[in-house]
Design a protein around this motif. Structure first.
Motif, PDB file in Angstrom:
ATOM      1  N   GLU A  90      32.872  55.186  30.487  1.00  0.00           N
ATOM      2  CA  GLU A  90      34.296  54.883  30.442  1.00  0.00           C
ATOM      3  C   GLU A  90      34.538  53.583  31.198  1.00  0.00           C
ATOM      4  O   GLU A  90      34.217  53.479  32.381  1.00  0.00           O
ATOM      5  CB  GLU A  90      35.116  56.003  31.065  1.00  0.00           C
ATOM      6  N   VAL A  91      35.062  52.593  30.489  1.00  0.00           N
ATOM      7  CA  VAL A  91      35.381  51.316  31.118  1.00  0.00           C
ATOM      8  C   VAL A  91      36.785  51.428  31.696  1.00  0.00           C
ATOM      9  O   VAL A  91      37.749  51.693  30.983  1.00  0.00           O
ATOM     10  CB  VAL A  91      35.281  50.148  30.116  1.00  0.00           C
ATOM     11  N   LEU A  92      36.903  51.221  33.001  1.00  0.00           N
ATOM     12  CA  LEU A  92      38.162  51.421  33.711  1.00  0.00           C
ATOM     13  C   LEU A  92      38.966  50.135  33.874  1.00  0.00           C
ATOM     14  O   LEU A  92      40.167  50.113  33.668  1.00  0.00           O
ATOM     15  CB  LEU A  92      37.886  52.037  35.085  1.00  0.00           C
ATOM     16  N   LYS A  93      38.274  49.048  34.278  1.00  0.00           N
ATOM     17  CA  LYS A  93      38.972  47.779  34.520  1.00  0.00           C
ATOM     18  C   LYS A  93      37.947  46.699  34.827  1.00  0.00           C
ATOM     19  O   LYS A  93      36.782  46.980  35.065  1.00  0.00           O
ATOM     20  CB  LYS A  93      39.947  47.912  35.686  1.00  0.00           C
ATOM     21  N   ARG A  94      38.434  45.456  34.821  1.00  0.00           N
ATOM     22  CA  ARG A  94      37.589  44.354  35.291  1.00  0.00           C
ATOM     23  C   ARG A  94      37.468  44.460  36.805  1.00  0.00           C
ATOM     24  O   ARG A  94      38.445  44.730  37.501  1.00  0.00           O
ATOM     25  CB  ARG A  94      38.197  42.998  34.933  1.00  0.00           C
TER      26      ARG A  94
ATOM     27  N   TRP B 128      29.824  34.639  35.878  1.00  0.00           N
ATOM     28  CA  TRP B 128      29.059  35.591  36.680  1.00  0.00           C
ATOM     29  C   TRP B 128      29.943  36.595  37.405  1.00  0.00           C
ATOM     30  O   TRP B 128      29.524  37.724  37.649  1.00  0.00           O
ATOM     31  CB  TRP B 128      28.134  34.861  37.645  1.00  0.00           C
ATOM     32  N   ASP B 129      31.166  36.244  37.739  1.00  0.00           N
ATOM     33  CA  ASP B 129      32.066  37.179  38.423  1.00  0.00           C
ATOM     34  C   ASP B 129      33.025  37.877  37.452  1.00  0.00           C
ATOM     35  O   ASP B 129      33.292  39.068  37.595  1.00  0.00           O
ATOM     36  CB  ASP B 129      32.879  36.453  39.498  1.00  0.00           C
ATOM     37  N   ALA B 130      33.530  37.137  36.491  1.00  0.00           N
ATOM     38  CA  ALA B 130      34.601  37.657  35.625  1.00  0.00           C
ATOM     39  C   ALA B 130      34.158  38.781  34.697  1.00  0.00           C
ATOM     40  O   ALA B 130      34.981  39.568  34.249  1.00  0.00           O
ATOM     41  CB  ALA B 130      35.183  36.516  34.792  1.00  0.00           C
ATOM     42  N   ASN B 131      32.882  38.880  34.411  1.00  0.00           N
ATOM     43  CA  ASN B 131      32.415  39.844  33.419  1.00  0.00           C
ATOM     44  C   ASN B 131      31.965  41.190  33.985  1.00  0.00           C
ATOM     45  O   ASN B 131      31.507  42.053  33.243  1.00  0.00           O
ATOM     46  CB  ASN B 131      31.307  39.214  32.563  1.00  0.00           C
ATOM     47  N   TRP B 132      32.131  41.395  35.279  1.00  0.00           N
ATOM     48  CA  TRP B 132      31.834  42.704  35.866  1.00  0.00           C
ATOM     49  C   TRP B 132      32.952  43.681  35.518  1.00  0.00           C
ATOM     50  O   TRP B 132      34.129  43.352  35.641  1.00  0.00           O
ATOM     51  CB  TRP B 132      31.685  42.608  37.385  1.00  0.00           C
TER      52      TRP B 132
ATOM     53  N   GLN C 177      29.026  49.543  38.063  1.00  0.00           N
ATOM     54  CA  GLN C 177      29.508  48.259  37.564  1.00  0.00           C
ATOM     55  C   GLN C 177      28.555  47.794  36.475  1.00  0.00           C
ATOM     56  O   GLN C 177      27.350  47.685  36.692  1.00  0.00           O
ATOM     57  CB  GLN C 177      29.570  47.219  38.683  1.00  0.00           C
ATOM     58  N   LEU C 178      29.111  47.580  35.293  1.00  0.00           N
ATOM     59  CA  LEU C 178      28.369  47.030  34.167  1.00  0.00           C
ATOM     60  C   LEU C 178      29.031  45.715  33.789  1.00  0.00           C
ATOM     61  O   LEU C 178      30.092  45.370  34.309  1.00  0.00           O
ATOM     62  CB  LEU C 178      28.381  48.011  32.993  1.00  0.00           C
ATOM     63  N   ARG C 179      28.433  45.001  32.877  1.00  0.00           N
ATOM     64  CA  ARG C 179      28.952  43.683  32.505  1.00  0.00           C
ATOM     65  C   ARG C 179      29.394  43.657  31.042  1.00  0.00           C
ATOM     66  O   ARG C 179      28.786  44.298  30.187  1.00  0.00           O
ATOM     67  CB  ARG C 179      27.888  42.613  32.753  1.00  0.00           C
ATOM     68  N   ALA C 180      30.431  42.879  30.779  1.00  0.00           N
ATOM     69  CA  ALA C 180      30.930  42.716  29.410  1.00  0.00           C
ATOM     70  C   ALA C 180      29.837  42.156  28.499  1.00  0.00           C
ATOM     71  O   ALA C 180      29.715  42.580  27.342  1.00  0.00           O
ATOM     72  CB  ALA C 180      32.162  41.813  29.393  1.00  0.00           C
TER      73      ALA C 180
ATOM     74  N   THR D 220      37.123  44.013  22.639  1.00  0.00           N
ATOM     75  CA  THR D 220      38.469  43.478  22.367  1.00  0.00           C
ATOM     76  C   THR D 220      39.278  43.474  23.646  1.00  0.00           C
ATOM     77  O   THR D 220      39.974  42.498  23.941  1.00  0.00           O
ATOM     78  CB  THR D 220      39.173  44.309  21.277  1.00  0.00           C
ATOM     79  N   ASN D 221      39.199  44.549  24.414  1.00  0.00           N
ATOM     80  CA  ASN D 221      39.967  44.657  25.644  1.00  0.00           C
ATOM     81  C   ASN D 221      39.341  43.931  26.822  1.00  0.00           C
ATOM     82  O   ASN D 221      40.050  43.532  27.754  1.00  0.00           O
ATOM     83  CB  ASN D 221      40.184  46.125  26.008  1.00  0.00           C
ATOM     84  N   TYR D 222      38.009  43.786  26.792  1.00  0.00           N
ATOM     85  CA  TYR D 222      37.294  43.137  27.886  1.00  0.00           C
ATOM     86  C   TYR D 222      36.294  42.130  27.298  1.00  0.00           C
ATOM     87  O   TYR D 222      35.080  42.321  27.385  1.00  0.00           O
ATOM     88  CB  TYR D 222      36.549  44.160  28.747  1.00  0.00           C
ATOM     89  N   PRO D 223      36.804  41.054  26.674  1.00  0.00           N
ATOM     90  CA  PRO D 223      35.887  40.087  26.070  1.00  0.00           C
ATOM     91  C   PRO D 223      35.083  39.358  27.144  1.00  0.00           C
ATOM     92  O   PRO D 223      35.480  39.279  28.305  1.00  0.00           O
ATOM     93  CB  PRO D 223      36.835  39.117  25.350  1.00  0.00           C
ATOM     94  N   VAL D 224      33.921  38.869  26.720  1.00  0.00           N
ATOM     95  CA  VAL D 224      33.086  38.077  27.630  1.00  0.00           C
ATOM     96  C   VAL D 224      33.833  36.789  27.960  1.00  0.00           C
ATOM     97  O   VAL D 224      34.345  36.110  27.074  1.00  0.00           O
ATOM     98  CB  VAL D 224      31.714  37.771  26.991  1.00  0.00           C
ATOM     99  N   ILE D 225      33.899  36.482  29.236  1.00  0.00           N
ATOM    100  CA  ILE D 225      34.604  35.285  29.716  1.00  0.00           C
ATOM    101  C   ILE D 225      33.569  34.243  30.128  1.00  0.00           C
ATOM    102  O   ILE D 225      32.655  34.534  30.892  1.00  0.00           O
ATOM    103  CB  ILE D 225      35.509  35.628  30.917  1.00  0.00           C
ATOM    104  N   GLY D 226      33.733  33.022  29.619  1.00  0.00           N
ATOM    105  CA  GLY D 226      32.873  31.904  30.022  1.00  0.00           C
ATOM    106  C   GLY D 226      31.486  31.981  29.443  1.00  0.00           C
ATOM    107  O   GLY D 226      31.157  32.842  28.630  1.00  0.00           O
TER     108      GLY D 226
END
Length: 143
Positions: free
Chosen positions: A15-19, A28-32, A51-54, A135-141
């Motif tokens: 279950e993905v809860l939030k960034r 490296w920080d935004a995708n946790w 903690q997983l990564r996008a 869609t809700n947590y796209p990879v950033i950068g």
């Protein structure tokens, strides 16, 4: 947002809860992502924060999509920190053998390793769930 890797009498749910760092724009920080992992197998159940990564979800989605098309290939969802490693192998009849290893707490905790079977019919719903996460947590950068 939940991702279910299902099989006969087995479930691995993420279950993905939030960034973890919602204000960051650095790859490296935004995708946790803060997640809750829930394991249900005969004789055992576990749930723990991780903690997983996008980009880990993105790579798993890409591999799973290819596996669903070609009925061959190994897919893998591996966390950078080693909290979960999920590997799936499909045969030409559409049978998937999933191997899962979890460790909690990371680096020093108990390790649970197990295996279960499913079939290709479980893949389309899993792909949709992964698409929802991305869609809700796209990879950033970029790295």
């Amino acid at each position: 947002m939940k991702v279910h890797i299902l099989g006969e009498q087995a479930e691995t749910q993420i279950e993905v809860l939030k960034r973890s760092y919602p204000k960051s724009v650095d790859f490296w920080d935004a995708n946790w992502l803060d997640t809750m992992i829930i394991i249900k197998i005969p004789g055992y159940s576990a749930h723990f924060d991780a903690q997983l990564r996008a980009d880990e979800f993105r790579d798993f989605h890409k591999q799973l999509k290819e596996m669903n098309k070609r009925l061959k290939r190994k897919v893998e969802l591996t966390s950078m920190e080693g909290v979960i490693d999920v590997q799936g192998r499909i045969n030409l009849l559409g049978r998937i053998v999933w191997k899962v290893e979890t460790q909690y707490p990371v680096g020093t905790g108990a390790v649970l390793t197990f295996e279960f079977d499913s079939d290709q019919s479980f893949v389309p719903p899993l792909l949709k769930e992964l698409e929802g996460v991305l869609t809700n947590y796209p990879v950033i950068g970029t790295p």
